[in-house]
Design an enzyme around this catalytic site. Structure first.
Site: not given
Lengths: 247, 555
Positions: B345, B325
């Site tokens: 994000r 990740h």
């Protein structure tokens, strides 16, 4: 008690693991500090991410009468804290037949009559490492409000510290689990769209189209993938694709 | 702990470029996405593609297949026990179905096996439910909304996410049984987030063409795990024994899987379980810390089931790919490895280096994003050093409040806001320091859509298996995997018992053969597996443990 370790680095602090003094780096969690001290965990360690409930720990601080609690994997050590993990605490869980059980408070009262031994002392809430308002959900259940009990107990990780402190000897977290299941499966409205999809799949609606998909060469699959219509990020429940292929 | 003075100084660099970056974001000016060729080049920096990070297996059914050293070390190692020391004639446990592993896959399997008439014994290394299932936050995919979605679209998404390498029949099973899996969980009392009329909330995940990610607030995995664990506890014919991992599979004279050698972690005694069928559901391997990476995984994720299956002759598949990740916490140390969701994000937070500069679009695919971060730190040397000698990249969360209004971070990310707050860091005002973290074992033992393996009597469910997700798993498909294949395995094992299982003498000859193969290949004889527990004892302590005997990593 004499020092079992010599203080060699400036940022080491003393903690007392079950009464025994160890010097550990001040930035560690209790879990990493116990490992730093030389223990290898079998019990008292699980997800190491604050959600499984394996590493509940109780501690006191020097000169402070209060009992504190925390998850060993989430709580940072403090100088002179003295601690023990409580990896297991016995609590009576009663078996039941979920399928036939009525989603009413009386079902819970029958299984757990000790619910009414609660004296509202709030020790459960005070010890909860997840800040769950344990007494509040127990009170909600006394009022027969399963929805509120579900909501209030939702962050429970079933570590058992509440049961360890309870004057009425309740297994709070087992009771809450029962309440949440009765709510989730029997009181909350069921998803009708889900039932319909399950039925249509069972009736074989997509059997042929899946066979075709499985047989496709990769480049054709890649083409279908690239051309598939994307539901917009900001869409709501009303959004429909522009064509019904594959539905 | 809060950021120390050195990092506070470096945060000022991030702040100095923030206003301009926010303005660019508002104007819709993005760092361009990489082209497909550039992506390919970037992936050279992904740990999967690092040649020195892997080696071909020297022995066993997948001999010659190159996988990570950490995995190869365990697959080639010798058994923890000498088969000659084990008396198989008098089993301690005699059951119909032995389930190895007490996470979501094992628990689903146990319930279905019992409902189909089998006596079930579930053995688990830690507590029942201490598993990666518990930690899954995001959600569980299923095409539950027929007016806009179907197994057809779910299939395309899964295949695309896996770079079209997935095994089609496994994907078909995953997506076709997905709605029924959710329906089963709902029926058992799982509190999925819903609209007032009962309609399930669904959102997008990375790589989904339709919003089909179902969730229970931000603790979906925990809600699923505690619900099915509670259900399993109501089943009289499911016996659960904790802190009793399996260390070897046992076969019978007909070549069928017929039990396991178990190890009581607390009394340190070995025990024998005889069973008519075995379901392996031991999960993944984050705790191997491949190439030194930190991990999001739980304490017991140590590759055990794959070792046992491999020794018994089952091939491995897709083990050459591991999911990292892109954004795991690298500071503060005590939160190391914990996942920071992609949603940060998606909400506009840039990734910036020590100079306060953006170096990648923050919405590249997971593997590309992770590779960019690694390259920025290791090749370009523009990472941010932490006080404990690690390196990270800033995830500039305060941008989110500047873009979407004061208080957004706190409202949209309550879990992470509180987590950092406990450490004295306000992520609506200060950025987070992140680095890629080991997240998921894409591959595992080879199996079929029926959950059966090449070894009769051995069935698989969950992360221990390989092929469902191909080279890359999409978010929301692992919780689905464990429930779908757990249920399939429970039924399949019971059917197998009725149709094919035979009585016969138990044997560990396959272990003898494997040990011999290891001898002949010159594998160092002190290497043993399965690992069971990771070893985090500091070297300084070990030097003084003069009389301690370690078998592998376990004392």
């Amino acid at each position: 008690m004499p020092n079992v370790q010599k203080e060699t680095e400036a940022d080491l602090i003393p903690i007392f693991i079950m009464g025994k003094r160890y010097l550990v780096p001040e930035s560690l969690t209790i879990m990493k500090a116990i490992e730093y001290a030389g223990y290898q965990f079998i019990r008292g360690c699980g997800c190491r991410g604050g959600i499984c409930g394996a590493c509940s720990t109780v501690y006191r601080k020097a000169g402070d009468y209060k009992i504190y609690s925390g998850l060993a994997c989430q709580t940072v050590v403090e100088p002179n804290m003295y601690l023990t993990q409580i990896p297991f605490f016995p609590a009576l869980r009663r078996e039941y037949d979920y399928e036939t059980m009525e989603p009413v408070a009386e079902s819970i009262y029958q299984l757990y009559p000790e619910l009414f031994r609660c004296v509202a002392c709030n020790a459960c809430t005070k010890i909860c490492p997840m800040d769950v308002q344990v007494l509040d959900y127990i009170s909600a259940l006394k009022r027969g409000d399963l929805e509120a009990a579900t909501r209030i107990s939702f962050d429970c990780i079933q570590c058992g510290l509440c049961a360890s402190r309870c004057m009425g000897e309740l297994p709070q977290y087992h009771i809450a689990q029962l309440a949440r299941r009765l709510h989730g499966g029997k009181l909350a409205p069921r998803a009708e769209h889900l039932r319909q999809v399950v039925e249509s799949i069972a009736a074989g609606k997509f059997a042929d189209v899946m066979e075709e998909l499985k047989a496709l060469p990769v480049d054709e699959l890649r083409k279908l993938y690239t051309e598939r219509e994307l539901e917009p990020a900001m869409s709501d429940e009303q959004w429909r694709p522009s064509n019904n292929a594959g539905l | 702990m809060p950021y120390p003075p050195k990092l506070k100084e470096l945060i000022k660099v991030v702040e100095s470029t923030r206003a301009e970056r926010v303005d660019r974001k508002k104007r819709g000016e993005e760092v361009p996405f990489l082209s497909l060729d550039e992506r390919k080049e970037m992936l050279d920096h992904h740990p999967d593609f690092k040649e020195e990070g892997r080696r071909p297996l020297k022995i066993g059914p997948s001999k010659g297949y190159a996988i990570a050293h950490e995995m190869a070390d365990l697959l080639e190692a010798r058994s923890r026990v000498d088969p000659d020391d084990i008396d198989l004639s008098n089993p301690d446990i005699d059951t119909d179905v032995l389930v190895i592993g007490g996470g979501g896959a094992g628990t689903s399997a146990a319930i279905l096996a019992e409902e189909n008439g089998a006596r079930v014994t579930m053995v688990t290394k830690l507590r029942h439910g201490d598993a990666n299932t518990m930690m899954a936050e995001g959600g569980i995919q299923a095409a539950s909304k027929g007016e806009k979605d179907s197994p057809y679209y779910h299939y395309l998404d899964v295949m695309g996410g896996g770079h079209f390498t997935n095994i089609p029949e496994l994907v078909e099973a995953l997506v076709t049984y997905a709605p029924d899996a959710i329906h089963w969980l709902e029926k058992l009392g799982c509190n999925f987030s819903k609209h007032p009329d009962g309609r399930l909330h669904t959102i997008h995940g990375g790589g989904t063409s339709r919003k089909r990610m179902h969730y229970a607030a931000d603790i979906t995995g925990a809600e699923i795990m505690r619900t099915i664990r509670d259900e399993a506890r109501n089943h009289r014919n499911i016996e659960v024994i904790e802190f009793l991992p399996a260390v070897e599979l046992i076969l019978n004279e007909h070549g069928q899987c017929a039990g396991a050698v178990l190890y009581n972690l607390e009394t340190q005694e070995y025990m024998i379980a005889r069973a008519k069928a075995v379901i392996m559901a031991t999960g993944g391997s984050g705790r191997l810390h491949i190439q030194g990476f930190m991990t999001t995984n739980h304490y017991g994720a140590t590759f055990d089931g794959i070792v046992m299956g491999y020794r018994a002759g089952v091939e491995v598949s897709f083990l050459h790919t591991v999911q990292y990740h892109p954004t795991g916490i690298v500071f503060p140390e005590q939160a190391e490895g914990i996942l920071i969701t992609e949603k940060f994000r998606g909400s506009g937070a840039n990734l910036v280096n020590i100079e306060g500069k953006q170096f990648v679009n923050e919405r590249e695919p997971r593997d590309v994003e992770a590779a960019s971060i690694i390259k920025e730190c290791t090749v370009k040397g523009l990472g941010v050093p932490t006080p404990t000698g690690k390196v990270g990249i800033w995830l500039d969360s305060p941008m989110i409040d500047m873009l979407s209004g004061e208080g957004t971070v706190r409202k949209e990310f309550p879990g992470k806001y509180i987590l950092y707050k406990r450490f004295g860091i306000d992520i609506s005002k200060e950025p987070m320091l992140i680095y890629p973290t080991l997240h998921y074992q894409n591959g595992g033992l080879a199996f079929r859509a029926s959950s059966a393996t090449s070894l009769p009597g051995l069935f698989l469910a969950g992360e221990v298996s390989g092929g469902v997700h191909g080279a890359n798993r999409l978010m929301g498909n692992s919780l689905l995997d464990i429930v779908v294949f757990g249920r399939i395995a429970g039924k399949a094992a019971t059917a197998y018992i009725n149709d094919s299982a035979k009585e016969g003498d138990l044997t560990l000859d396959h272990v003898r053969r494997f040990n011999k193969e290891a001898d002949e290949a010159g594998i160092p004889s002190d290497r043993v597996s399965p690992m069971l527990l990771p070893d985090y004892t500091p070297p300084k302590i070990k030097e003084r443990q003069l009389t301690t005997h370690y078998v592998g990593t376990v004392r």
